[in-house]
Write a protein that holds these residues in place. Structure first.
Motif, mmCIF file in Angstrom:
data_model
loop_
_atom_site.group_PDB
_atom_site.id
_atom_site.type_symbol
_atom_site.label_atom_id
_atom_site.label_comp_id
_atom_site.label_asym_id
_atom_site.label_seq_id
_atom_site.Cartn_x
_atom_site.Cartn_y
_atom_site.Cartn_z
ATOM 1 N N VAL A 286 48.141 35.349 61.652
ATOM 2 C CA VAL A 286 47.270 35.179 62.819
ATOM 3 C C VAL A 286 45.799 35.091 62.389
ATOM 4 C CG1 VAL A 286 46.448 36.293 64.929
ATOM 5 C CG2 VAL A 286 48.885 36.294 64.381
ATOM 6 N N ALA A 287 45.397 35.946 61.446
ATOM 7 C CA ALA A 287 44.016 35.916 60.952
ATOM 8 C C ALA A 287 43.687 34.575 60.328
ATOM 9 C CB ALA A 287 43.797 37.038 59.954
ATOM 10 N N ALA A 288 44.695 34.003 59.630
ATOM 11 C CA ALA A 288 44.479 32.690 59.027
ATOM 12 C C ALA A 288 44.271 31.638 60.095
ATOM 13 C CB ALA A 288 45.653 32.327 58.127
ATOM 14 N N ILE A 289 45.013 31.806 61.241
ATOM 15 C CA ILE A 289 44.821 30.868 62.351
ATOM 16 C C ILE A 289 43.406 31.010 62.922
ATOM 17 C CG2 ILE A 289 45.596 30.277 64.679
ATOM 18 C CD1 ILE A 289 48.388 31.217 63.860
ATOM 19 N N GLY A 290 42.910 32.280 62.985
ATOM 20 C CA GLY A 290 41.532 32.495 63.426
ATOM 21 C C GLY A 290 41.380 33.528 64.507
ATOM 22 N N THR A 291 40.862 34.709 64.149
ATOM 23 C CA THR A 291 40.518 35.710 65.146
ATOM 24 C C THR A 291 39.169 35.387 65.771
ATOM 25 O OG1 THR A 291 39.499 37.060 63.435
ATOM 26 C CG2 THR A 291 41.802 37.500 63.963
ATOM 27 N N ALA A 292 38.415 34.468 65.210
ATOM 28 C CA ALA A 292 37.147 33.981 65.760
ATOM 29 C C ALA A 292 37.098 32.477 65.555
ATOM 30 C CB ALA A 292 35.965 34.644 65.053
ATOM 31 N N GLN A 293 36.589 31.797 66.555
ATOM 32 C CA GLN A 293 36.523 30.345 66.445
ATOM 33 C C GLN A 293 35.293 29.818 67.179
ATOM 34 O OE1 GLN A 293 39.739 28.379 68.542
ATOM 35 N NE2 GLN A 293 40.120 30.226 69.762
ATOM 36 N N VAL A 294 34.734 28.748 66.625
ATOM 37 C CA VAL A 294 33.549 28.125 67.230
ATOM 38 C C VAL A 294 33.990 27.368 68.479
ATOM 39 C CG1 VAL A 294 31.668 26.486 66.904
ATOM 40 C CG2 VAL A 294 32.404 27.927 65.001
ATOM 41 N N VAL A 295 33.391 27.752 69.610
ATOM 42 C CA VAL A 295 33.737 27.086 70.864
ATOM 43 C C VAL A 295 32.604 26.201 71.378
ATOM 44 C CG1 VAL A 295 35.371 28.868 71.572
ATOM 45 C CG2 VAL A 295 32.958 29.103 72.165
ATOM 46 N N GLN A 296 31.433 26.292 70.761
ATOM 47 C CA GLN A 296 30.326 25.410 71.142
ATOM 48 C C GLN A 296 29.527 25.073 69.900
ATOM 49 O OE1 GLN A 296 27.752 26.233 74.643
ATOM 50 N NE2 GLN A 296 25.995 25.967 73.262
ATOM 51 N N VAL A 297 29.479 23.797 69.586
ATOM 52 C CA VAL A 297 28.751 23.323 68.415
ATOM 53 C C VAL A 297 27.315 23.009 68.830
ATOM 54 C CG1 VAL A 297 28.612 21.558 66.618
ATOM 55 C CG2 VAL A 297 30.842 22.388 67.389
ATOM 56 N N ALA A 298 26.366 23.512 68.066
ATOM 57 C CA ALA A 298 24.951 23.266 68.379
ATOM 58 C C ALA A 298 24.603 21.804 68.148
ATOM 59 C CB ALA A 298 24.058 24.165 67.523
ATOM 60 N N SER A 299 23.788 21.255 69.035
ATOM 61 C CA SER A 299 23.321 19.869 68.912
ATOM 62 C C SER A 299 21.799 19.864 68.814
ATOM 63 C CB SER A 299 23.770 19.048 70.117
ATOM 64 O OG SER A 299 23.269 19.596 71.317
#
Length: 539
Positions: free
Chosen positions: A203-216
């Motif tokens: 599960v950790a490899a899948i991602g316990t944190a993920q970017v949901v908004q990329v800065a522009s």
């Protein structure tokens, strides 16, 4: 005793505030220019700043929620968000950012309220760099978090695997079936824990944190708008300038307007004499009514004459004493011009200089100081030999110089011989204008103030102070003087004057001063003052 609190006005109207700001415009304008200039310079040299934000979701995945077996306590969640912010600012994340872009930029990390989201805001002078800084830091946070989570889980699996190996060795060494069964049960429990850890690692490899908004890249800088900054600077400058103007006005006790005179001493202002339109000599100003070279000054004294005639309507006034609080406050100029203005309406006027210490009237008309008024009493010289007649086509003015300075001018003015001579001159003329010494430096004027019909004070705009004028008025009243009013010399001209007079045709002088002024020591006129009978000479 006059009430000195008369000039204190505890309540200022809006008109008073506007007057102060108008009169003190330089004090108001200076801070405005300073603050405005500093703001303009700051705006011209400042570096524009841009901000861009990337967001990372920290919420559990479905697998994590299943493994956790339920929701967490809100206080625990708050504590975890605080820990996550601290982790985002840790050296491990900074090192990951440095490895990615070569520098550690300025990035602000904060937790969004009511959500499991961290915001990474990059700041830079270039909009593209601001976005890159935010995205790099967010990605470094996610990758570092995943890496550390995986490493900690692998270490735990290794520890459990070692435990399994130890347990198996104990089981093989045991001969007790019951002990072997117990050890097998413990081995099964450890293997189950290993399985759970391996699932968590996945599960950790899948991602316990993920970017949901990329800065522009932002399109607008975050600096305060230049117009707002300039407006604030100008408003601040106006506020400071207004305070300075009010402080200066409160500390400045100089007489500037007729309202200042009325508030200070409560006397009527007979007229305000405007400043000369050009740089002229004192002699020219003293003869303004005579030759009209300074029309605005001449008109001012004609208004003084009208005000005086109206104030004295129905009263038999034969002598008018002109004085001031201090020297150089326009008393001689006023004496000469008022005498000419009175002569212009048909009055038989004698202008007598009784300032025996510093006489000036003789210089105005190009006469000799001696012999003069004092020589009539001291040297028995007849008055008709002392009086000079200054004539033009419309009027004749008799001028009596001061003469030799007496030993004690104050006692001389108060002497019965002087007063008797003055009474005789009054009987021969319609009005006698006396140019007297200033009140504050010497007491000469106070010695005679009670013996003349009316006294006029002159005040110099921007020079005479409230206290000086008050003291002069108090001294004259204490001496029994009847004060007709005050003439303000050097004040501001009413704006309507220029608007009106520029519509008139400018008149040239009828003749030069040499032609228009004729002086004579013989007094060849029908009303020439003659020696008073019975007046004895003074030693």
């Amino acid at each position: 005793m006059m009430d000195r609190e008369r000039d204190a006005d505890p309540e200022l109207s809006l008109a008073d505030y506007a007057r102060i700001l108008r009169n003190r415009w330089l004090a108001v304008l200076t801070p405005i220019l300073i603050f405005g200039g500093l703001a303009a310079y700051s705006l011209s040299t400042r570096t524009l700043q841009y901000e861009s934000t990337s967001k990372v979701l920290l919420a559990d995945t479905a697998a994590q929620a299943a493994l956790r077996g339920g929701s967490q306590n809100p206080n625990s969640l708050t504590r975890e968000m605080t820990n996550e912010i601290s982790f985002a600012a840790s050296d491990d994340v900074k090192n990951a950012v440095r490895d990615a872009i070569g520098v550690v930029p300025k990035v602000t990390v904060r937790a969004d309220p009511n959500s499991d989201v961290l915001s990474f805001t990059g700041k830079a002078s270039d909009p593209g760099d601001a976005a890159m800084y935010a995205n790099t830091w967010a990605e470094a946070f996610v990758s570092t978090k995943q890496k550390q989570a995986g490493e900690s889980l692998d270490a735990a699996v290794d520890q459990f695997s070692e435990r399994v190996a130890v347990l198996r060795a104990q089981r093989d060494a045991s001969t007790d079936p019951a002990d072997q069964a117990r050890i097998d049960s413990e081995i099964d429990a450890v293997n189950a824990a290993i399985t759970n850890l391996q699932l968590t690692a996945g599960v950790a490899a899948i991602g316990t944190a993920q970017v949901v908004q990329v800065a522009s890249s932002p399109t607008e800088p975050t600096n305060l708008d230049a117009r707002v900054i300039l407006a604030i600077a100008l408003a601040l400058g106006f506020a400071v300038g207004s305070i300075v103007a009010f402080v200066i006005d409160n500390l400045d006790r100089r007489i500037k307007t007729s309202d200042d005179i009325i508030r200070a001493v409560g006397l009527p202002v007979l007229g305000t004499i405007a400043r000369a339109s050009r740089k002229v000599s004192a002699q020219d100003l003293a003869l303004a009514v005579s030759d009209r070279r300074e029309a605005r000054v001449a008109d001012g004294y004609q208004k003084v004459r009208s005000s005086l005639q109206f104030a004295l309507l129905g009263r038999d006034v034969k002598s008018i004493l002109i004085t001031s609080a201090n020297e150089s406050e326009g008393k001689t100029t006023t004496s000469s011009n008022l005498a000419w203005a009175l002569a212009a309406v048909g009055s038989r006027v004698v202008l007598a200089d009784i300032d025996f210490r510093r006489p000036k009237v003789h210089a105005v008309y190009g006469l000799a100081r001696e012999p003069g008024f004092s020589n009539h009493l001291v040297d028995r010289i007849p008055l008709h030999e002392l009086v000079a007649h200054v004539e033009d086509d419309e009027r004749t003015l008799a001028v009596l110089p001061s003469g030799t300075t007496p030993h004690s001018p104050g006692d001389f003015l108060a002497s019965p011989d002087f007063l008797e001579t003055l009474r005789w001159i009054e009987s021969e003329a319609d009005v006698v204008v006396l140019d007297a010494p200033p009140v504050l430096p010497v007491s000469d004027t106070l010695a005679i103030a009670h013996h003349v019909d009316r006294t006029i004070l002159t005040a110099s705009a921007g020079s005479t102070t409230v206290e000086q004028l008050q003291t002069a008025v108090e001294s004259l009243r204490a001496a029994g003087a009847s004060i007709a009013g005050v003439v303000l010399v050097g004040g501001k001209q009413d704006r309507s004057y220029g608007t009106y007079t520029q519509q008139q045709t400018t008149r040239r002088a009828r003749r030069s001063r040499a032609e228009s002024r004729k002086t004579s020591g013989t007094g060849a006129t029908s009303w020439s003052p003659a020696p008073a009978s019975g007046v004895s000479a003074r030693s």
